[in-house]
Write a protein that holds these residues in place. Structure first.
Motif, PDB file in Angstrom:
ATOM      1  N   GLN A 274      -5.550  -5.651  -1.269  1.00  0.00           N
ATOM      2  CA  GLN A 274      -4.277  -5.062  -2.142  1.00  0.00           C
ATOM      3  C   GLN A 274      -4.445  -6.003  -3.092  1.00  0.00           C
ATOM      4  OE1 GLN A 274      -1.823  -7.623  -3.314  1.00  0.00           O
ATOM      5  NE2 GLN A 274      -2.047  -9.165  -2.833  1.00  0.00           N
ATOM      6  N   ALA A 275      -5.209  -7.065  -3.656  1.00  0.00           N
ATOM      7  CA  ALA A 275      -5.010  -7.730  -4.821  1.00  0.00           C
ATOM      8  C   ALA A 275      -6.670  -7.016  -5.740  1.00  0.00           C
ATOM      9  CB  ALA A 275      -6.145  -9.050  -4.576  1.00  0.00           C
ATOM     10  N   SER A 276      -6.975  -6.537  -5.231  1.00  0.00           N
ATOM     11  CA  SER A 276      -7.960  -5.602  -6.346  1.00  0.00           C
ATOM     12  C   SER A 276      -7.495  -4.369  -6.643  1.00  0.00           C
ATOM     13  CB  SER A 276      -9.044  -5.187  -5.099  1.00  0.00           C
ATOM     14  OG  SER A 276      -8.522  -4.129  -3.926  1.00  0.00           O
ATOM     15  N   PHE A 277      -6.520  -4.160  -6.275  1.00  0.00           N
ATOM     16  CA  PHE A 277      -5.418  -2.943  -6.663  1.00  0.00           C
ATOM     17  C   PHE A 277      -4.799  -3.703  -7.341  1.00  0.00           C
ATOM     18  CE2 PHE A 277      -7.596  -0.796  -2.803  1.00  0.00           C
ATOM     19  CZ  PHE A 277      -8.076   0.741  -3.513  1.00  0.00           C
ATOM     20  N   THR A 278      -4.005  -4.448  -6.724  1.00  0.00           N
ATOM     21  CA  THR A 278      -2.796  -5.026  -8.051  1.00  0.00           C
ATOM     22  C   THR A 278      -2.710  -6.244  -8.962  1.00  0.00           C
ATOM     23  OG1 THR A 278      -1.550  -6.334  -6.131  1.00  0.00           O
ATOM     24  CG2 THR A 278      -1.038  -4.172  -6.124  1.00  0.00           C
TER      25      THR A 278
END
Length: 66
Positions: A42-46
């Motif tokens: 999720q950190a890679s997307f957000t």
């Protein structure tokens, strides 16, 4: 060391530690491994990472991603 590298180092350490705990203690520790992996995904997307926020407040040098 930049925030990006510290986040990767913490995530890698937590994953290895939880795998060791799953092997020697209880397979339920694999849920922690899954949580760390999901947080990285999720950190890679957000771009939102709680550890990066904490490290930034502690004065760690920023990196490219955080």
């Amino acid at each position: 060391m930049s925030i990006d590298r510290m986040v990767m180092a913490f995530a890698g350490s937590f994953i290895l530690a939880s795998l060791a705990l799953a092997h020697w203690h209880s397979p339920n520790w694999l849920w922690f491994t899954a949580f760390v992996g999901a947080n990285l995904l999720q950190a890679s997307f957000t771009g939102f990472c709680p550890l990066a926020i904490i490290l930034k407040k502690l004065g760690v040098k920023p990196g490219c991603a955080f």
